[in-house]
Structures are given as structure tokens and as C-alpha cells.
Design a protein around this motif. Structure first.
Motif, PDB file in Angstrom:
ATOM      1  N   ARG A 124     -14.523  80.781   9.460  1.00 57.40           N
ATOM      2  CA  ARG A 124     -14.920  80.489  10.842  1.00 57.40           C
ATOM      3  C   ARG A 124     -13.995  81.190  11.827  1.00 57.40           C
ATOM      4  N   GLY A 125     -14.594  81.859  12.790  1.00 56.70           N
ATOM      5  CA  GLY A 125     -13.825  82.580  13.788  1.00 56.70           C
ATOM      6  C   GLY A 125     -13.450  83.989  13.367  1.00 56.70           C
ATOM      7  N   LYS A 126     -13.622  84.306  12.092  1.00 55.72           N
ATOM      8  CA  LYS A 126     -13.275  85.636  11.586  1.00 55.72           C
ATOM      9  C   LYS A 126     -14.507  86.420  11.146  1.00 55.72           C
ATOM     10  N   LEU A 127     -15.662  85.780  11.146  1.00 55.68           N
ATOM     11  CA  LEU A 127     -16.900  86.442  10.732  1.00 55.68           C
ATOM     12  C   LEU A 127     -17.508  87.233  11.883  1.00 55.68           C
ATOM     13  N   ASN A 128     -18.109  88.349  11.560  1.00 59.55           N
ATOM     14  CA  ASN A 128     -18.879  89.110  12.542  1.00 59.55           C
ATOM     15  C   ASN A 128     -20.294  88.524  12.539  1.00 59.55           C
ATOM     16  N   VAL A 129     -20.443  87.424  13.261  1.00 66.72           N
ATOM     17  CA  VAL A 129     -21.705  86.684  13.298  1.00 66.72           C
ATOM     18  C   VAL A 129     -22.831  87.555  13.857  1.00 66.72           C
ATOM     19  N   GLY A 130     -22.519  88.394  14.832  1.00 62.85           N
ATOM     20  CA  GLY A 130     -23.533  89.275  15.419  1.00 62.85           C
ATOM     21  C   GLY A 130     -24.132  90.218  14.390  1.00 62.85           C
ATOM     22  N   TYR A 131     -23.309  90.764  13.511  1.00 65.46           N
ATOM     23  CA  TYR A 131     -23.787  91.652  12.446  1.00 65.46           C
ATOM     24  C   TYR A 131     -24.747  90.903  11.522  1.00 65.46           C
ATOM     25  N   VAL A 132     -24.349  89.710  11.116  1.00 70.35           N
ATOM     26  CA  VAL A 132     -25.194  88.906  10.220  1.00 70.35           C
ATOM     27  C   VAL A 132     -26.528  88.600  10.894  1.00 70.35           C
ATOM     28  N   LYS A 133     -26.476  88.165  12.148  1.00 70.35           N
ATOM     29  CA  LYS A 133     -27.706  87.816  12.868  1.00 70.35           C
ATOM     30  C   LYS A 133     -28.612  89.035  13.043  1.00 70.35           C
ATOM     31  N   LEU A 134     -28.039  90.190  13.345  1.00 69.11           N
ATOM     32  CA  LEU A 134     -28.819  91.413  13.505  1.00 69.11           C
ATOM     33  C   LEU A 134     -29.620  91.717  12.238  1.00 69.11           C
ATOM     34  N   TRP A 135     -28.956  91.695  11.075  1.00 69.01           N
ATOM     35  CA  TRP A 135     -29.646  92.028   9.827  1.00 69.01           C
ATOM     36  C   TRP A 135     -30.615  90.944   9.387  1.00 69.01           C
ATOM     37  N   ASN A 175     -22.990  95.522  -7.078  1.00 67.54           N
ATOM     38  CA  ASN A 175     -23.899  96.540  -6.540  1.00 67.54           C
ATOM     39  C   ASN A 175     -23.289  97.899  -6.835  1.00 67.54           C
ATOM     40  N   ILE A 176     -24.120  98.845  -7.258  1.00 67.58           N
ATOM     41  CA  ILE A 176     -23.626 100.185  -7.567  1.00 67.58           C
ATOM     42  C   ILE A 176     -24.571 101.245  -7.021  1.00 67.58           C
ATOM     43  N   ILE A 177     -24.018 102.426  -6.827  1.00 63.63           N
ATOM     44  CA  ILE A 177     -24.837 103.604  -6.521  1.00 63.63           C
ATOM     45  C   ILE A 177     -24.975 104.361  -7.844  1.00 63.63           C
ATOM     46  N   LEU A 178     -26.205 104.476  -8.323  1.00 60.56           N
ATOM     47  CA  LEU A 178     -26.459 105.164  -9.590  1.00 60.56           C
ATOM     48  C   LEU A 178     -27.875 105.717  -9.565  1.00 60.56           C
ATOM     49  N   ILE A 225     -23.048  86.840   2.806  1.00 61.07           N
ATOM     50  CA  ILE A 225     -23.917  85.857   3.468  1.00 61.07           C
ATOM     51  C   ILE A 225     -25.346  86.372   3.535  1.00 61.07           C
ATOM     52  N   ILE A 226     -25.529  87.609   3.914  1.00 60.30           N
ATOM     53  CA  ILE A 226     -26.886  88.185   4.002  1.00 60.30           C
ATOM     54  C   ILE A 226     -27.558  88.159   2.641  1.00 60.30           C
ATOM     55  N   HIS A 227     -26.856  88.590   1.594  1.00 56.84           N
ATOM     56  CA  HIS A 227     -27.421  88.573   0.236  1.00 56.84           C
ATOM     57  C   HIS A 227     -27.759  87.154  -0.203  1.00 56.84           C
ATOM     58  N   LYS A 228     -26.851  86.226   0.044  1.00 51.66           N
ATOM     59  CA  LYS A 228     -27.036  84.845  -0.413  1.00 51.66           C
ATOM     60  C   LYS A 228     -28.183  84.141   0.319  1.00 51.66           C
ATOM     61  N   LEU A 229     -28.338  84.410   1.619  1.00 55.89           N
ATOM     62  CA  LEU A 229     -29.408  83.758   2.366  1.00 55.89           C
ATOM     63  C   LEU A 229     -30.792  84.230   1.916  1.00 55.89           C
ATOM     64  N   ILE A 234     -29.776  97.529   3.053  1.00 55.44           N
ATOM     65  CA  ILE A 234     -28.779  96.457   3.094  1.00 55.44           C
ATOM     66  C   ILE A 234     -27.808  96.595   1.924  1.00 55.44           C
ATOM     67  N   GLU A 235     -28.335  96.897   0.736  1.00 55.82           N
ATOM     68  CA  GLU A 235     -27.464  97.087  -0.425  1.00 55.82           C
ATOM     69  C   GLU A 235     -26.551  98.300  -0.227  1.00 55.82           C
ATOM     70  N   LYS A 236     -27.086  99.355   0.339  1.00 62.73           N
ATOM     71  CA  LYS A 236     -26.274 100.560   0.568  1.00 62.73           C
ATOM     72  C   LYS A 236     -25.220 100.325   1.647  1.00 62.73           C
ATOM     73  N   LEU A 237     -25.571  99.573   2.677  1.00 63.56           N
ATOM     74  CA  LEU A 237     -24.583  99.221   3.707  1.00 63.56           C
ATOM     75  C   LEU A 237     -23.475  98.341   3.121  1.00 63.56           C
ATOM     76  N   THR A 238     -23.853  97.446   2.233  1.00 63.38           N
ATOM     77  CA  THR A 238     -22.873  96.585   1.579  1.00 63.38           C
ATOM     78  C   THR A 238     -21.820  97.431   0.874  1.00 63.38           C
ATOM     79  N   LEU A 239     -22.269  98.473   0.199  1.00 66.82           N
ATOM     80  CA  LEU A 239     -21.340  99.369  -0.493  1.00 66.82           C
ATOM     81  C   LEU A 239     -20.447 100.124   0.492  1.00 66.82           C
ATOM     82  N   ARG A 240     -21.036 100.597   1.556  1.00 68.64           N
ATOM     83  CA  ARG A 240     -20.280 101.351   2.551  1.00 68.64           C
ATOM     84  C   ARG A 240     -19.222 100.490   3.244  1.00 68.64           C
ATOM     85  N   ARG A 241     -19.550  99.218   3.464  1.00 70.77           N
ATOM     86  CA  ARG A 241     -18.650  98.321   4.184  1.00 70.77           C
ATOM     87  C   ARG A 241     -17.643  97.600   3.278  1.00 70.77           C
ATOM     88  N   ALA A 242     -17.791  97.730   1.955  1.00 70.48           N
ATOM     89  CA  ALA A 242     -16.925  97.020   1.011  1.00 70.48           C
ATOM     90  C   ALA A 242     -15.456  97.354   1.247  1.00 70.48           C
TER      91      ALA A 242
END
Length: 187
Positions: free
Chosen positions: A154-165, A45-48, A131-135, A104-112
Motif C-alpha cells: 500500500r502506497g508503493k503500488l502504481n495503481v494508475g498503471y494497474v487501472k489502465l491495463w 513467463n518467457i520469450i521463446l 496483480i493484473i495476471h492474478k485478477l 501484457i505478458e511481454k510488458l511483464t517481462l520488460r518491466r521485471a
């Protein structure tokens, strides 16, 4: 260094030369967070800005990246995807640059996050964003990638973030059931 790492190294140098923000997604990122698997290309993913596609294509050649199609500029402007071939020092590969257009793509870049693979430092999308992109993809391999990331992280994922999006995507796309798919994979 294997061919994929050489390609990644040249691609990261290229993006840095143009000061382009990026995040590696797809099979390469899945191998980092889930179960390593063969992938035929690098997805980034790129910003261009679309008016800079011509400059992007000219500069890419210096790093062994060449258009995969003759009408690449038209394809890129219409689809937001720039499919490229990598060819340098006898090494060949494929690379798809995806221009970030939605939130979502822009957030992915910001959170990378910068990750180190041997001596290469590169920005990778977080496991949650992968996970969000793949689903959102209907391919069976993508569901398997998500399952493997969940098992390994497992146990290290921010499941709440994934569920929110996923819930937001489901609301925006009537009939979408991505959150249900994620919950099933969690079980």
C-alpha cells in the motif's frame, strides 16, 4: 538452501544459458510481494519462439528440468505453456514456463526487476503486473493473493498503471469487470 531455491537457481541458470528473457510470476512472486504461502510449482513467463521449443527441451535436461508430459512439444505449441518436472540431487518440483504471447505478458517481462533472495538473483514480475495476471484468474486464491499484495505494498503500488491495463482488458473482453474487482480490493 531449501528445495524451491535450488530449483529456482537451476532454472535461472538454464534460462541464462539459452539467453531467454524471463520473469517469475505466480506463487513464488506473490510470496516476495505479499504474504508468503506454499506453492507447488514455479511459474515463469518467457520469450521463446515456438520453433525453438525442441532446443529448449533438450537443454533443460542438463539443469534437472524434464517434460511433465510425453507430448510436451505439441502441448507447448498449442497452449503456449511448457509444463516441466524438476528433479536433481534428490530434489523434486514443478515448473510451468509460459511463452509470452500477448502485450501484457511481454510488458511483464520488460518491466521485471532483479530481486535477491539469499544468494540467488532472479527476475521477478513487478507487484503491479502480478496483480493484473492474478485478477484475470477466477481462482479464489488469486483474489486473496492480490489483496495481500495491496496490503503489503500500500502506497508503493502504481495503481494508475494497474487501472489502465485492467480497463483495457475490460474493454477488449465485453462483460469483464476486472477494474471493478481491483477497486473493490483497494477499498
Amino acid at each position: 538452501m531449501d528445495i524451491l531455491k535450488k530449483q529456482l537457481k537451476d532454472t535461472v541458470k538454464f534460462l541464462a544459458s539459452l539467453d531467454i528473457d524471463y520473469a517469475i510470476i505466480g506463487g513464488v512472486a506473490v510470496s516476495l510481494y505479499g504474504v508468503p504461502r506454499f506453492t507447488a510449482d514455479v511459474d515463469i513467463n518467457i520469450i521463446l519462439e515456438k520453433e525453438r521449443i525442441g532446443i529448449f527441451l533438450r537443454e533443460a535436461k542438463k539443469y534437472g528440468l524434464y517434460p511433465a508430459h510425453t507430448d510436451i512439444e505439441k502441448i507447448a505449441k498449442n497452449s503456449g505453456v511448457i509444463p516441466m518436472r524438476y528433479s536433481k540431487r534428490g530434489n523434486v518440483g514443478l515448473c510451468d514456463f509460459i511463452i509470452a504471447e500477448n502485450i501484457i505478458e511481454k510488458l511483464t517481462l520488460r518491466r521485471a526487476k532483479v530481486k535477491k533472495i539469499d544468494s540467488l538473483k532472479a527476475k521477478f514480475a513487478t507487484p503491479e503486473d502480478i496483480i493484473i495476471h492474478k485478477l484475470a484468474s477466477p481462482r479464489p486464491q488469486d483474489a486473496e493473493d492480490v489483496r495481500n499484495i495491496i496490503l503489503r505494498k500500500r502506497g508503493k503500488l502504481n495503481v494508475g498503471y494497474v487501472k489502465l491495463w485492467l480497463a483495457r482488458i475490460d474493454r477488449a473482453n465485453k462483460g469483464s469487470r476486472l477494474l471493478d474487482s481491483f477497486n473493490n480490493l483497494l477499498d
